[in-house]
Design an enzyme around this catalytic site. Structure first.
Site, mmCIF file in Angstrom:
data_model
loop_
_atom_site.group_PDB
_atom_site.id
_atom_site.type_symbol
_atom_site.label_atom_id
_atom_site.label_comp_id
_atom_site.label_asym_id
_atom_site.label_seq_id
_atom_site.Cartn_x
_atom_site.Cartn_y
_atom_site.Cartn_z
ATOM 1 C CE1 TYR A 195 1.537 -4.281 -0.835
ATOM 2 C CE2 TYR A 195 1.438 -2.391 0.615
ATOM 3 C CZ TYR A 195 0.829 -3.252 -0.260
ATOM 4 O OH TYR A 195 -0.508 -3.079 -0.555
ATOM 5 C CE1 TYR B 27 -3.372 -0.779 -8.811
ATOM 6 C CE2 TYR B 27 -1.516 -2.065 -9.637
ATOM 7 C CZ TYR B 27 -2.307 -1.637 -8.589
ATOM 8 O OH TYR B 27 -2.043 -2.065 -7.316
ATOM 9 C CG HIS C 43 1.424 0.762 -8.620
ATOM 10 N ND1 HIS C 43 0.147 1.045 -9.035
ATOM 11 C CD2 HIS C 43 1.343 0.492 -7.284
ATOM 12 C CE1 HIS C 43 -0.688 0.919 -8.016
ATOM 13 N NE2 HIS C 43 0.011 0.592 -6.938
#
Lengths: 114, 114
Positions: A47, A24, A28
């Site tokens: 964000y 993960y 990213h």
């Protein structure tokens, strides 16, 4: 950002599967450009995704007029949908389901200091 | 906010004791003015606390030059310290301790979309 512009703050939480945590994080480090552009086009700004242990937390500001409709457009973007085929298997819901079927579940704002 | 101004994003997580959840929410409907002013004076802005179930998540933006020093000043403010005598008993650490002795533990930023 104009001080006049209405801003909705949104926060979400999800778990990361321990065996997929590094995957993960690696994904990213290079989020697909079209995934980011689709979010911008959906009036989502500032964000951030944060992690501690096996917990992921997301915060963003929505500056459009119809959050649900914009999220619906994001959900129809083929590139975003392909991106999620990589990220969804890394995640697991860790709180009571308030948004049916969603991994990322929303939090409620308790307090805000501008 | 000037686009030139450096902004540090900070996020923290803590648990809320189920039997104190309503008390915590009630306290945050009327946060003491001096508590908020002390945070502003410490160059902390756009500060939100969110809740889901028994999990609290905090997000703020730090616009000063020395986050640790500013937090140290907040920790020395007598009014903030009194405020915490009400809020601390509502909270419980739920992740591995990275900031020794702190209830609120920091998260790491995974990704950011401006």
């Amino acid at each position: 950002m104009s001080a006049q512009r209405r801003v909705e703050r949104h926060a979400f939480i999800v778990g990361v599967r321990p065996e997929r945590r590094e995957e993960y994080l690696r994904l990213h480090r290079n989020v697909w450009q079209q995934v980011e552009q689709t979010l911008r086009d959906a009036h989502i700004t500032n964000y951030s995704i944060f992690i501690v242990g096996d917990v992921l937390f997301a915060y963003y500001e929505y500056v459009g007029d119809d959050h649900a409709a914009d999220l619906g457009r994001v959900a129809e973007d083929p590139v975003s949908r392909e991106w999620w085929t990589y990220t969804d298997p890394c995640q697991t819901r860790i709180v009571e389901e308030r948004t049916p079927g969603a991994l990322w579940q929303p939090l409620e704002e308790v307090w805000h200091l501008p």
